[in-house]
Enzyme design. Structure first.
Site, PDB file in Angstrom:
ATOM      1  N   PHE A 113       0.857  -1.180   0.000  1.00 37.10           N
ATOM      2  CA  PHE A 113       0.000   0.000   0.000  1.00 37.10           C
ATOM      3  C   PHE A 113       0.899   1.238   0.000  1.00 37.10           C
ATOM      4  O   PHE A 113       1.842   1.316   0.793  1.00 37.10           O
ATOM      5  CB  PHE A 113      -0.881  -0.032   1.251  1.00 37.10           C
ATOM      6  CG  PHE A 113      -1.999   0.954   1.232  1.00 37.10           C
ATOM      7  CD1 PHE A 113      -3.202   0.654   0.606  1.00 37.10           C
ATOM      8  CD2 PHE A 113      -1.863   2.194   1.840  1.00 37.10           C
ATOM      9  CE1 PHE A 113      -4.250   1.572   0.595  1.00 37.10           C
ATOM     10  CE2 PHE A 113      -2.901   3.112   1.838  1.00 37.10           C
ATOM     11  CZ  PHE A 113      -4.101   2.799   1.208  1.00 37.10           C
ATOM     12  N   ASP A 187       2.530  -5.818   8.287  1.00 36.19           N
ATOM     13  CA  ASP A 187       1.354  -4.953   8.244  1.00 36.19           C
ATOM     14  C   ASP A 187       0.112  -5.825   8.077  1.00 36.19           C
ATOM     15  O   ASP A 187      -0.041  -6.538   7.078  1.00 36.19           O
ATOM     16  CB  ASP A 187       1.487  -3.938   7.098  1.00 36.19           C
ATOM     17  CG  ASP A 187       0.383  -2.885   7.138  1.00 36.19           C
ATOM     18  OD1 ASP A 187      -0.739  -3.215   7.576  1.00 36.19           O
ATOM     19  OD2 ASP A 187       0.642  -1.748   6.713  1.00 36.19           O
ATOM     20  N   TYR A 212     -10.347   0.153  11.269  1.00 40.43           N
ATOM     21  CA  TYR A 212     -11.595   0.574  10.609  1.00 40.43           C
ATOM     22  C   TYR A 212     -11.957  -0.330   9.432  1.00 40.43           C
ATOM     23  O   TYR A 212     -13.000  -0.153   8.833  1.00 40.43           O
ATOM     24  CB  TYR A 212     -11.513   2.038  10.143  1.00 40.43           C
ATOM     25  CG  TYR A 212     -10.278   2.369   9.334  1.00 40.43           C
ATOM     26  CD1 TYR A 212     -10.170   2.013   7.999  1.00 40.43           C
ATOM     27  CD2 TYR A 212      -9.201   3.029   9.926  1.00 40.43           C
ATOM     28  CE1 TYR A 212      -9.034   2.289   7.272  1.00 40.43           C
ATOM     29  CE2 TYR A 212      -8.057   3.319   9.210  1.00 40.43           C
ATOM     30  CZ  TYR A 212      -7.978   2.948   7.877  1.00 40.43           C
ATOM     31  OH  TYR A 212      -6.842   3.216   7.169  1.00 40.43           O
ATOM     32  N   LYS A 213     -11.087  -1.287   9.078  1.00 39.13           N
ATOM     33  CA  LYS A 213     -11.403  -2.198   7.976  1.00 39.13           C
ATOM     34  C   LYS A 213     -12.164  -3.395   8.557  1.00 39.13           C
ATOM     35  O   LYS A 213     -13.288  -3.241   8.992  1.00 39.13           O
ATOM     36  CB  LYS A 213     -10.126  -2.598   7.241  1.00 39.13           C
ATOM     37  CG  LYS A 213      -9.516  -1.405   6.471  1.00 39.13           C
ATOM     38  CD  LYS A 213      -8.166  -1.689   5.860  1.00 39.13           C
ATOM     39  CE  LYS A 213      -7.680  -0.467   5.075  1.00 39.13           C
ATOM     40  NZ  LYS A 213      -6.243  -0.446   4.894  1.00 39.13           N
ATOM     41  N   ARG A 359     -13.066  -4.595  -6.478  1.00 41.27           N
ATOM     42  CA  ARG A 359     -12.765  -5.348  -5.245  1.00 41.27           C
ATOM     43  C   ARG A 359     -14.041  -5.664  -4.475  1.00 41.27           C
ATOM     44  O   ARG A 359     -14.923  -4.811  -4.342  1.00 41.27           O
ATOM     45  CB  ARG A 359     -11.913  -4.508  -4.284  1.00 41.27           C
ATOM     46  CG  ARG A 359     -10.533  -4.234  -4.691  1.00 41.27           C
ATOM     47  CD  ARG A 359      -9.684  -3.783  -3.489  1.00 41.27           C
ATOM     48  NE  ARG A 359     -10.272  -2.679  -2.717  1.00 41.27           N
ATOM     49  CZ  ARG A 359      -9.707  -2.147  -1.644  1.00 41.27           C
ATOM     50  NH1 ARG A 359      -8.551  -2.629  -1.195  1.00 41.27           N
ATOM     51  NH2 ARG A 359     -10.264  -1.147  -1.000  1.00 41.27           N
TER      52      ARG A 359
HETATM   53  C1  LIG Z   1      -5.631   0.919   4.717  1.00 46.11           C
HETATM   54  C2  LIG Z   1      -4.166   0.863   4.776  1.00 46.11           C
HETATM   55  C3  LIG Z   1      -3.414   1.945   5.293  1.00 46.11           C
HETATM   56  C4  LIG Z   1      -4.086   3.212   5.719  1.00 46.11           C
HETATM   57  O1  LIG Z   1      -3.281   4.004   6.540  1.00 46.11           O
HETATM   58  P1  LIG Z   1      -3.952   5.153   7.401  1.00 46.11           P
HETATM   59  O2  LIG Z   1      -2.832   5.889   8.001  1.00 46.11           O
HETATM   60  O3  LIG Z   1      -4.856   4.493   8.407  1.00 46.11           O
HETATM   61  O4  LIG Z   1      -4.771   6.018   6.482  1.00 46.11           O
HETATM   62  C5  LIG Z   1      -2.043   1.784   5.402  1.00 46.11           C
HETATM   63  N1  LIG Z   1      -1.427   0.652   4.989  1.00 46.11           N
HETATM   64  C6  LIG Z   1      -2.121  -0.389   4.484  1.00 46.11           C
HETATM   65  C7  LIG Z   1      -1.392  -1.617   4.065  1.00 46.11           C
HETATM   66  C8  LIG Z   1      -3.495  -0.304   4.339  1.00 46.11           C
HETATM   67  O5  LIG Z   1      -4.180  -1.316   3.800  1.00 46.11           O
END
Ligand SMILES: *Cc1c(COP(=O)(O)O)cnc(C)c1O
Length: 400
Positions: A113, A187, A212-213, A359
């Site tokens: 990400f 992660d 939040y996911k 998705r």
């Molecule tokens: C959703 C996601 C994020 C989001 O980061 P925020 O700081 O909470 O906005 C970061 N890394 C990964 C791998 C994600 O899937």
């Protein structure tokens, strides 16, 4: 066993909506509404500043961390919540690099990400110590670990690819990284709440994730960080905020890190967000993660079969083998953005990731077989009748 018919009733979903985007933002737990209202009314409203002690606000980051810890195989006292995941990436990486001062390479993969890679870049720039970030294809990570060998400082991977749902074999990669003496950051953004995770059994050094996911903590809910107990008292926090201090209310001039995982706290915790997360975790406390995984795989397989039988224009972008996937399924379609808008207009909510990925997240807590069948039916109708080709579905919004 977990009764998934019962958990479904614990979520508030609008009538007529099939929600396949819990991998991006989980839905509202019914109980979160009263929990947050009570926090506002009875705690903030009545207790005012005494809420930090009386309502236990100050202890919540650790208490919530321990409940998430159960889901990821972490021992009590090794996980804490706060900040956003981007911040937790930075924190974990800075501490991991300090554990390997003489090594240069941070290894990730190019499917990670973007924010994880951006945060790493920013940190490397300000450290200015000749560190470098390598981002090979996900399939090449194992080979690069061995090739880089004793110059590998940190392996930093997101287990599940946010676009395709492809899942790394973290246990094997952690073993390989440890064999060359590197530190591992895992992660769990698309893992925590998606399937069983065992940070202790796999011997991970750091793990981070958002709530939040799959965990359904609500938009802007705080992230979490796990630090292996063997490191927790040794690492130096780069983000040395006052609430990670050994005695925040001594207001010392000098920073002295707090014991163990406490030093990963930074500043004032988000009390209202934590109230919502607390309600979400009440549901998770009852969930058997192995049962969840079995049901998640069944739902994903059912969706793949249905879509492949009915929508010849869509190509599976996720691994076909269930053990290689997280809890999402992705399909490629040239007009994926428009097709997703058409689907959303008919009450099936998934999302789109550029350039052509549709998705769909499957979370047994509130998705069942009937939802999967409905999604397949509506998607195949949209494809067969080319409903996606209406002009209104081609205009892009800011958040996809
Ligand atoms: C959703 C996601 C994020 C989001 O980061 P925020 O700081 O909470 O906005 C970061 N890394 C990964 C791998 C994600 O899937």
């Amino acid at each position: 066993m977990t009764d998934f018919n019962a958990t479904k009733r614990l979520f508030s979903l609008p009538d007529g909506v099939t929600y396949l985007d819990g991998n991006s933002l989980g839905p509202l737990p019914v109980a979160a509404q009263d929990r947050v209202a009570a926090c506002l009314r009875d705690e903030w409203g009545e207790m005012l500043i005494t809420g930090w002690n009386k309502a236990g606000w100050m202890d919540q980051p650790r208490a919530l961390g321990d409940r998430i810890g159960r889901l990821i195989g972490a021992a009590p006292g090794s996980t804490v919540v706060g900040d956003t995941l981007s911040i937790k990436v930075y924190q974990a990486l800075a501490s991991a690099l300090e554990l390997r001062p003489d090594r240069r390479v941070i290894l990730s993969d190019k499917g990670n990400f973007p924010t994880d890679l951006y945060m790493a870049e920013g940190l490397v720039r300000s450290l200015g110590q000749g560190r470098q970030i390598e981002t090979p294809s996900p399939e090449d990570v194992a080979e690069r670990i061995t090739a880089i060998g004793n110059d590998l400082a940190v392996l930093m991977l997101t287990e599940v690819d946010y676009r395709t749902g492809r899942r790394h074999d973290m246990a094997a990669l952690i073993r390989a990284a440890h064999a060359v003496g590197a530190v591992v950051i895992w992660d769990l953004a698309h893992s925590a709440g998606a399937f069983p995770v065992d940070v202790t059994g796999t011997d991970a050094d750091f793990a981070i994730g958002c709530t939040y996911k799959y965990l359904n903590g609500g938009p802007g809910a705080p992230a979490f960080i796990y630090v292996a107990p063997r490191h927790a008292d040794r690492i130096h926090p780069a983000l040395s905020g006052w609430l990670g201090h050994d005695a925040p209310f001594a207001f010392d001039q000098d920073y002295r890190p707090g014991p163990g995982i406490d030093r990963m706290r930074v500043g004032t915790p988000p009390v209202l967000q934590m109230a919502a997360l607390d309600a979400a975790l009440d549901i998770w406390d009852q969930v058997d993660m192995d049962a969840l995984r079995i049901q998640s795989v069944a739902l994903c397989e059912r969706f793949i079969e249905g879509v492949e039988a009915a929508c010849p224009d869509l190509t599976l972008a996720s691994p076909r083998e269930a053990s290689m996937r997280g809890s999402q399924v992705s399909f490629r379609f040239e007009h994926g953005y428009a097709a997703m808008q058409a689907l959303i207009a008919r009450g099936v909510i998934g999302d789109f990731r550029a350039p052509d990925i549709m998705r769909f997240g499957f979370t047994p807590l509130y998705i069942d077989e009937a939802d999967v069948d409905r999604a397949v039916e509506i998607l195949s109708d949209i494809m067969a009748t080319r409903q996606w080709d209406r002009p209104e579905y081609h205009t892009r919004a800011a958040v996809t």
